[in-house]
Scaffold this active site. Structure first.
Site, PDB file in Angstrom:
ATOM      1  N   LYS A  65       0.838  -1.214   0.000  1.00 52.87           N
ATOM      2  CA  LYS A  65       0.000   0.000   0.000  1.00 52.87           C
ATOM      3  C   LYS A  65       0.863   1.251   0.000  1.00 52.87           C
ATOM      4  CE  LYS A  65      -2.455   2.678   3.509  1.00 52.87           C
ATOM      5  NZ  LYS A  65      -1.385   3.270   4.300  1.00 52.87           N
ATOM      6  N   ASN A  66       1.836   1.302   0.913  1.00 53.95           N
ATOM      7  CA  ASN A  66       2.556   2.565   1.068  1.00 53.95           C
ATOM      8  C   ASN A  66       3.531   2.844  -0.076  1.00 53.95           C
ATOM      9  OD1 ASN A  66       1.032   3.252   3.242  1.00 53.95           O
ATOM     10  ND2 ASN A  66       2.529   2.597   4.779  1.00 53.95           N
ATOM     11  N   ARG A 108      -4.017  10.361   3.309  1.00 49.72           N
ATOM     12  CA  ARG A 108      -2.729  10.968   3.607  1.00 49.72           C
ATOM     13  C   ARG A 108      -1.874  11.148   2.350  1.00 49.72           C
ATOM     14  NH1 ARG A 108      -1.671  14.120   7.264  1.00 49.72           N
ATOM     15  NH2 ARG A 108       0.525  14.549   7.325  1.00 49.72           N
ATOM     16  N   CYS A 126      -5.110   8.398   8.792  1.00 44.63           N
ATOM     17  CA  CYS A 126      -5.474   7.821  10.090  1.00 44.63           C
ATOM     18  C   CYS A 126      -5.229   8.792  11.241  1.00 44.63           C
ATOM     19  CB  CYS A 126      -4.643   6.552  10.338  1.00 44.63           C
ATOM     20  SG  CYS A 126      -5.230   5.142   9.415  1.00 44.63           S
ATOM     21  N   ARG A 186       0.219  15.184  12.441  1.00 38.71           N
ATOM     22  CA  ARG A 186       0.932  14.739  11.233  1.00 38.71           C
ATOM     23  C   ARG A 186       1.374  15.954  10.420  1.00 38.71           C
ATOM     24  NH1 ARG A 186      -1.838   9.211   9.062  1.00 38.71           N
ATOM     25  NH2 ARG A 186       0.246   8.967   8.220  1.00 38.71           N
ATOM     26  N   PRO A 187       2.423  16.641  10.904  1.00 35.71           N
ATOM     27  CA  PRO A 187       2.862  17.863  10.219  1.00 35.71           C
ATOM     28  C   PRO A 187       3.487  17.553   8.860  1.00 35.71           C
ATOM     29  CG  PRO A 187       4.435  17.272  11.939  1.00 35.71           C
ATOM     30  CD  PRO A 187       3.311  16.279  12.017  1.00 35.71           C
ATOM     31  N   ILE A 188       3.584  18.590   7.996  1.00 34.29           N
ATOM     32  CA  ILE A 188       4.276  18.395   6.718  1.00 34.29           C
ATOM     33  C   ILE A 188       5.406  19.437   6.570  1.00 34.29           C
ATOM     34  CG2 ILE A 188       2.377  17.247   5.487  1.00 34.29           C
ATOM     35  CD1 ILE A 188       1.865  19.984   4.082  1.00 34.29           C
ATOM     36  N   ASP A 189       5.908  19.897   7.720  1.00 41.33           N
ATOM     37  CA  ASP A 189       6.956  20.928   7.679  1.00 41.33           C
ATOM     38  C   ASP A 189       8.210  20.464   6.924  1.00 41.33           C
ATOM     39  OD1 ASP A 189       7.010  19.240  10.144  1.00 41.33           O
ATOM     40  OD2 ASP A 189       8.947  20.207  10.426  1.00 41.33           O
ATOM     41  N   GLN A 190       8.543  19.180   7.019  1.00 36.34           N
ATOM     42  CA  GLN A 190       9.755  18.696   6.345  1.00 36.34           C
ATOM     43  C   GLN A 190       9.557  18.610   4.824  1.00 36.34           C
ATOM     44  OE1 GLN A 190      12.760  18.269   8.116  1.00 36.34           O
ATOM     45  NE2 GLN A 190      11.397  19.313   9.542  1.00 36.34           N
ATOM     46  N   ASP A 235       3.562   0.401  11.982  1.00 33.80           N
ATOM     47  CA  ASP A 235       2.298  -0.069  11.406  1.00 33.80           C
ATOM     48  C   ASP A 235       1.951  -1.503  11.819  1.00 33.80           C
ATOM     49  OD1 ASP A 235       2.276   2.379  10.182  1.00 33.80           O
ATOM     50  OD2 ASP A 235       2.951   1.647   8.236  1.00 33.80           O
ATOM     51  N   ILE A 268       7.062   6.577  16.952  1.00 34.44           N
ATOM     52  CA  ILE A 268       6.839   7.399  15.746  1.00 34.44           C
ATOM     53  C   ILE A 268       5.608   8.304  15.919  1.00 34.44           C
ATOM     54  CG2 ILE A 268       6.558   7.375  13.218  1.00 34.44           C
ATOM     55  CD1 ILE A 268       9.049   5.806  13.995  1.00 34.44           C
ATOM     56  N   ARG A 301      -9.282   0.487   3.554  1.00 41.46           N
ATOM     57  CA  ARG A 301      -8.336   1.442   2.961  1.00 41.46           C
ATOM     58  C   ARG A 301      -6.985   0.777   2.691  1.00 41.46           C
ATOM     59  NH1 ARG A 301      -6.935   5.540   6.693  1.00 41.46           N
ATOM     60  NH2 ARG A 301      -5.266   5.546   5.197  1.00 41.46           N
TER      61      ARG A 301
HETATM   62  N1  EPU Z   1       7.028  14.304  10.647  1.00 42.75           N
HETATM   63  C1  EPU Z   1       7.328  15.609  10.902  1.00 42.75           C
HETATM   64  N2  EPU Z   1       7.312  16.483   9.839  1.00 42.75           N
HETATM   65  C2  EPU Z   1       7.003  16.102   8.579  1.00 42.75           C
HETATM   66  C3  EPU Z   1       6.697  14.753   8.325  1.00 42.75           C
HETATM   67  C4  EPU Z   1       6.708  13.862   9.385  1.00 42.75           C
HETATM   68  O1  EPU Z   1       7.615  15.993  12.028  1.00 42.75           O
HETATM   69  O2  EPU Z   1       7.022  16.958   7.682  1.00 42.75           O
HETATM   70  C5  EPU Z   1       7.061  13.329  11.765  1.00 42.75           C
HETATM   71  C6  EPU Z   1       5.690  12.690  12.014  1.00 42.75           C
HETATM   72  O3  EPU Z   1       4.909  13.498  12.873  1.00 42.75           O
HETATM   73  C7  EPU Z   1       6.068  11.369  12.625  1.00 42.75           C
HETATM   74  C8  EPU Z   1       7.400  11.030  11.932  1.00 42.75           C
HETATM   75  O4  EPU Z   1       7.887  12.251  11.391  1.00 42.75           O
HETATM   76  O5  EPU Z   1       6.296  11.506  13.994  1.00 42.75           O
HETATM   77  C9  EPU Z   1       7.296  10.012  10.823  1.00 42.75           C
HETATM   78  O6  EPU Z   1       6.335  10.427   9.865  1.00 42.75           O
HETATM   79  P1  EPU Z   1       6.392   9.940   8.357  1.00 42.75           P
HETATM   80  O7  EPU Z   1       6.496  11.132   7.473  1.00 42.75           O
HETATM   81  O8  EPU Z   1       7.443   8.893   8.242  1.00 42.75           O
HETATM   82  O9  EPU Z   1       4.981   9.301   8.161  1.00 42.75           O
HETATM   83  P2  EPU Z   1       4.004   9.413   6.912  1.00 42.75           P
HETATM   84  O10 EPU Z   1       4.797   9.521   5.661  1.00 42.75           O
HETATM   85  O11 EPU Z   1       2.946  10.417   7.182  1.00 42.75           O
HETATM   86  C10 EPU Z   1       4.002   6.873   6.390  1.00 42.75           C
HETATM   87  C11 EPU Z   1       2.947   5.816   6.253  1.00 42.75           C
HETATM   88  C12 EPU Z   1       2.397   5.461   7.620  1.00 42.75           C
HETATM   89  C13 EPU Z   1       3.547   5.006   8.522  1.00 42.75           C
HETATM   90  C14 EPU Z   1       4.653   6.062   8.556  1.00 42.75           C
HETATM   91  C15 EPU Z   1       5.888   5.595   9.321  1.00 42.75           C
HETATM   92  C16 EPU Z   1       2.011   6.353   4.098  1.00 42.75           C
HETATM   93  C17 EPU Z   1       0.862   6.870   3.322  1.00 42.75           C
HETATM   94  N3  EPU Z   1       1.879   6.334   5.417  1.00 42.75           N
HETATM   95  O12 EPU Z   1       3.337   7.996   6.966  1.00 42.75           O
HETATM   96  O13 EPU Z   1       1.530   4.384   7.396  1.00 42.75           O
HETATM   97  O14 EPU Z   1       3.067   4.800   9.826  1.00 42.75           O
HETATM   98  O15 EPU Z   1       5.055   6.389   7.208  1.00 42.75           O
HETATM   99  O16 EPU Z   1       6.407   4.437   8.761  1.00 42.75           O
HETATM  100  O17 EPU Z   1       3.013   5.935   3.538  1.00 42.75           O
HETATM  101  C18 EPU Z   1      -0.280   2.974   7.784  1.00 42.75           C
HETATM  102  O18 EPU Z   1       0.008   2.411   6.720  1.00 42.75           O
HETATM  103  O19 EPU Z   1      -1.099   2.511   8.607  1.00 42.75           O
HETATM  104  C19 EPU Z   1       0.374   4.245   8.101  1.00 42.75           C
HETATM  105  C20 EPU Z   1      -0.095   5.108   9.002  1.00 42.75           C
END
Ligand code: EPU
Length: 419
Positions: free
Chosen positions: A22-23, A94, A118, A123-127, A306, A328, A398
């Protein structure tokens, strides 16, 4: 309304085929929009609601999407006419944020609604934003949408403050068609990061280092269609491994990359289960009493966040004390209250769940509070005495393709009821 109804107590036996990740798929599909000529034919795409959502978003932007079979999509992005992704589908999931990187890369501008996903914590996107800006884009947020624009994108050195899957993939996507070389440091190393890099390279990108701490992206002028096969889903495989152990069954999980499952296999072995690795399969069975263990989630190659929730269902029926420390996400223990309805003894302190294993669980009416929480409830239902009904299973749909069919084929008594 749909629900899953499970009569617990059956030991799972047989073999189950794992679908595409999925991811990976949810990043590869948006990235396919970057091919300005030719079609992308992508197979091993999981037949899940998040993918259906992305198909609709791709069509709304002007792509032609043909479903060649249940798991193969053909995407033609030559005539994309819009850089605005602002539908309900975009807000629902997401991974729609990958359209920001993909549209920015190809068209140098995009307007994409802020993503959903979820409810597992902030779930910030600052990075992501930091990366796009370093590549030369201006980023603003207006009325709930992210607006990115650039005269032209240029290579940059970017060191991520946290290890993030989403920002690693999104900025890698954006850098693919930038001028010059981009170096990404402190990146995520998850198998799906490597998969997306391989997909982009198949379209003509020049990306090296995915799977290590540093990714180098040499910008290219254009991308073209390609044929690609998505890697197997590490998390779906992990869920079936845990279900096999929880039901004291004997299950061979096929179409997997065993290397991706090592942290999960190691934990199950520590508990007392047997895990046998094949070339593209793992067999999990239980011949003795299992014992409690401590689990700490971590970025790959650590124990995946996950899989933590399914693991909590298993640990709640294993004698002794276990801990699950979630590193995480700040709020990924919402399903614990549901497990407690079934008789589990679990206390949550901050990000840690302290589990006192009970002899057994009892069937109850519970909800899937999020995707992996739903998987945890299915496992709990499979081992519980009596009948469990799981509501709000749209979360499960999903991310898990045809979950009831797969468990039924392993001998479980699980049905989907449509009311
Ligand atoms: N984070 C920041 N800033 C950012 C992005 C992330 O501080 O700009 C923090 C998050 O708050 C978190 C950590 O970094 O504490 C990791 O976040 P990450 O960006 O890795 O997560 P994501 O890309 O939003 C994906 C998967 C998630 C999985 C995480 C970690 C997708 C669509 N989602 O989320 O999958 O838990 O990586 O491996 O790829 C799931 O499949 O159930 C699921 C939630």
């Amino acid at each position: 309304m749909e629900k899953l109804v499970i009569s617990g107590g059956k030991s799972l036996k047989g073999s189950v085929d794992i679908n595409g990740a999925k991811n990976s798929a949810v990043a590869i599909l948006p990235a396919a929009i970057m091919a300005s000529e030719g079609k992308c034919t992508i197979d091993n795409v999981p037949d899940i609601e998040d993918v259906h959502c992305l198909e609709r978003i791709l069509r709304s932007l002007g792509c032609t999407v043909n479903k060649l079979d249940n798991n193969t999509l053909e995407i033609d992005a030559t005539d994309v006419r819009s850089v605005e992704a602002c539908t309900d589908d975009v807000r629902r999931m997401r991974a729609s944020y990958y359209f920001i990187g993909a549209l920015l890369s190809r068209f140098k501008k995009a307007r994409v609604e802020l993503p959903g996903g979820c409810p597992i914590g902030v779930r910030p996107i600052d990075q992501h934003i930091k990366g796009f800006e370093a590549l030369g884009a201006s980023v603003t947020i207006e009325h709930g949408a992210v607006i990115v624009e650039a005269e032209h994108l240029h290579g940059a050195n970017i060191f991520f403050d946290v290890v993030t899957v989403g920002a690693t993939i999104n900025v890698m996507i954006a850098a693919t068609l930038a001028e010059g070389t981009t170096v990404l440091e402190n990146v995520a190393k998850e198998p799906h990061v490597v998969d997306v890099a391989n997909f982009l390279n198949s379209m003509g990108a020049d990306i090296k280092g995915a799977g290590t701490d540093i990714i180098r992206v040499k910008g290219v002028e254009k991308l073209s269609g390609c044929n690609y096969s998505v890697i197997p889903d590490q998390i779906e495989a992990g869920t079936f491994m845990i279900a096999a152990a929880a039901t004291k069954g004997d299950v061979t999980i096929t179409n997997v990359i065993p290397k991706h499952l090592e942290s999960i296999a190691a934990k199950l072995i520590e508990m007392g289960a047997t895990v046998e690795e094949g070339d593209d399969s793992v067999r999990v069975y239980v011949e003795r009493d299992l014992k409690g263990v401590n689990v700490k989630t971590a970025p790959y190659p650590g124990f995946p966040t996950d899989v933590q929730q399914p693991m909590s269902a298993l640990l709640s029926i294993v004698p002794g004390k276990s801990l699950i420390a979630e590193s995480i996400w700040e709020s990924r223990h919402k399903h614990i209250d549901e497990l407690k309805k079934m008789g589990a003894t679990i206390k949550v302190e901050g990000r840690t769940a302290i589990i006192e294993g009970s002899e057994k669980l009892a069937g109850a009416s519970v909800i899937a509070t999020d995707l992996r929480a739903g998987a945890a409830m299915v496992i709990a239902g499979l081992v519980a005495e009596g009948v469990t009904e799981i509501l709000e299973i749209e979360h499960i749909d999903r991310g898990y393709p045809h979950i009831e069919d797969k468990f039924t084929a392993l001998g479980a008594d699980i049905v989907r009821v449509i009311e």
